[in-house]
Design a protein around this motif. Structure first.
Motif, PDB file in Angstrom:
ATOM      1  N   GLU A  23       0.610  -1.169  -0.161  1.00  7.75           N
ATOM      2  CA  GLU A  23       0.031   0.169   0.280  1.00  7.75           C
ATOM      3  C   GLU A  23       1.319   1.340   0.205  1.00  7.75           C
ATOM      4  N   ASN A  24       1.491   1.246   0.489  1.00  3.76           N
ATOM      5  CA  ASN A  24       2.927   2.654   0.489  1.00  3.76           C
ATOM      6  C   ASN A  24       3.927   2.131   0.107  1.00  3.76           C
ATOM      7  N   LYS A  25       4.217   1.787  -1.366  1.00  2.00           N
ATOM      8  CA  LYS A  25       4.713   1.896  -2.106  1.00  2.00           C
ATOM      9  C   LYS A  25       4.053   2.693  -3.328  1.00  2.00           C
ATOM     10  N   ILE A  26       1.963   1.922  -3.368  1.00  2.00           N
ATOM     11  CA  ILE A  26       1.827   2.168  -4.184  1.00  2.00           C
ATOM     12  C   ILE A  26       1.521   4.163  -3.899  1.00  2.00           C
ATOM     13  N   ILE A  27       1.439   4.333  -3.154  1.00  2.00           N
ATOM     14  CA  ILE A  27       1.492   5.589  -2.454  1.00  2.00           C
ATOM     15  C   ILE A  27       2.507   6.467  -2.311  1.00  2.00           C
ATOM     16  N   THR A  28       3.247   6.233  -2.042  1.00  2.00           N
ATOM     17  CA  THR A  28       4.955   6.725  -2.718  1.00  2.00           C
ATOM     18  C   THR A  28       5.102   6.705  -4.557  1.00  2.00           C
ATOM     19  N   ASP A  29       4.395   5.496  -4.996  1.00  2.00           N
ATOM     20  CA  ASP A  29       4.569   6.026  -6.718  1.00  2.00           C
ATOM     21  C   ASP A  29       3.797   6.835  -6.985  1.00  2.00           C
ATOM     22  N   LEU A  30       2.512   6.428  -6.570  1.00  2.00           N
ATOM     23  CA  LEU A  30       1.604   7.867  -6.826  1.00  2.00           C
ATOM     24  C   LEU A  30       2.110   8.710  -7.000  1.00  2.00           C
ATOM     25  N   LEU A  31       2.717   9.615  -5.458  1.00  2.00           N
ATOM     26  CA  LEU A  31       2.360  11.093  -4.840  1.00  2.00           C
ATOM     27  C   LEU A  31       4.058  11.633  -6.667  1.00  2.00           C
ATOM     28  N   GLU A  32       4.912  10.733  -6.579  1.00  2.00           N
ATOM     29  CA  GLU A  32       5.986  10.970  -7.886  1.00  2.00           C
ATOM     30  C   GLU A  32       5.760  11.381  -9.015  1.00  2.00           C
ATOM     31  N   LEU A  33       4.794   9.927  -9.363  1.00  2.00           N
ATOM     32  CA  LEU A  33       3.706  10.355 -10.426  1.00  2.00           C
ATOM     33  C   LEU A  33       3.490  11.225 -10.825  1.00  2.00           C
ATOM     34  N   VAL A  34       2.362  11.720  -9.850  1.00  2.00           N
ATOM     35  CA  VAL A  34       1.320  13.132  -9.850  1.00  2.00           C
ATOM     36  C   VAL A  34       2.315  14.159  -9.766  1.00  2.00           C
TER      37      VAL A  34
END
Ligand code: ADP
Length: 274
Positions: free
Chosen positions: A88-99
């Motif tokens: 879950e943490n990895k998905i959120i970190t990746d998403l924030l990075e992408l956005v």
């Protein structure tokens, strides 16, 4: 002359306006659909680990209510829950990075950088992970390359490629990184001896959340965001990325980035307006 040119009707001003208006509406509709698709994907991806955690914790509670929870069961379930939290943490970190990266006004820190050193640092960090999976990683470079890049973003882009090379490899496989340069660009090639990517998927792997084999990727902990991040980071540098792959034989990603960073007109305008 083409036949179409000859038969092209003369548009009145009103017709031209109507045409432009329709095109704009079509574009906005597409944007809205893609936004909705993204929100729906994000929700789905975030829900999956949640569902697992709920099932695992409910089972533990139930077991505790009827008697003692055996130590082994407790440990197993807690390890699974901890993995789901990591995911879950990895998905959120990746998403924030992408956005962050996709924002027009993304802040970039361009510095003269020794690309060889930057890649060596990445390899040093990833080597222990590769060794655990008995994957050999190597670097080939002919001369020092100095280029104007955002170090954090380029590191992220290339780390993702090498991590994928390790993840989607075979037993005792290899990942080979090579650097090259000409007068205008430098090139980073990441080659692996891994499982390869089917032809029909190659056009889609840079899309957010796209995975070739969903069950397999989940097993090896992918979020489907890595290559989207890599692509955005390369585009921030006005570079290009290509993939070549043969199923069962391996994959090669080539990144091309200008040695000198030049701001586009839009970027200059965004900066001027604050
Ligand atoms: P993930 O987090 O799933 O690894 P990526 O965006 O990094 O997501 O990659 C998208 C998909 O492309 C992966 O799920 C995988 O199926 C495929 N892929 C990426 N890199 C490689 C590679 N080097 N070899 C084989 N398949 C790859």
């Amino acid at each position: 002359f083409l036949a179409e040119d000859l038969s092209m009707p003369d548009y009145t001003e009103t017709e031209m306006l109507a045409k432009a208006y329709n095109q704009m509406r079509h574009h906005l509709k597409e944007q809205e659909e893609s936004r909705q698709q993204f929100v729906s994907n994000v929700s789905h991806e975030l829900k999956t680990p949640m569902t697992s955690m709920k099932v695992l914790s409910d089972s533990l509670i139930q077991q505790a209510q009827v008697g003692e929870v055996p130590n082994e069961m407790y440990e197993d379930f807690m390890i699974d829950i901890s993995h789901e939290i990591d995911r879950e943490n990895k998905i959120i970190t990746d998403l924030l990075e992408l956005v962050k990266m996709d924002r027009k006004s993304t802040i970039i820190h361009i510095e003269d950088t020794n690309i060889n050193d930057l890649i060596n640092l990445i390899l040093k960090r990833l080597r222990p992970i590769a060794e655990k999976q008995q994957i050999d990683i190597s670097l080939e470079s002919y001369k020092p390359i100095i280029a104007q890049v955002d170090r954090t973003k380029l590191t992220l882009a290339i780390s993702n490629l090498i991590e994928n090379g390790i993840k989607y490899n075979k037993e005792k496989g290899w990942v080979h990184v090579s650097l090259n340069v000409d007068n205008t660009y430098f090139y980073i090639k990441v080659e692996d001896s891994g499982i390869g990517i089917p032809k029909e998927d190659q056009d889609h792997i840079f899309e957010r959340f796209y995975r070739v084999d969903k069950s397999h990727s989940r097993e090896i902990g992918g979020t489907g965001l890595g290559l989207a991040i890599t692509r955005s980071a390369v585009l921030v540098h006005h570079g290009a990325i290509r993939v070549y792959s043969r199923l069962g034989e391996g994959t090669t990603f080539t990144v091309r980035i200008p040695l000198k960073y030049t701001k586009t007109g839009k970027e200059q305008a965004a900066e001027a307006s604050g």
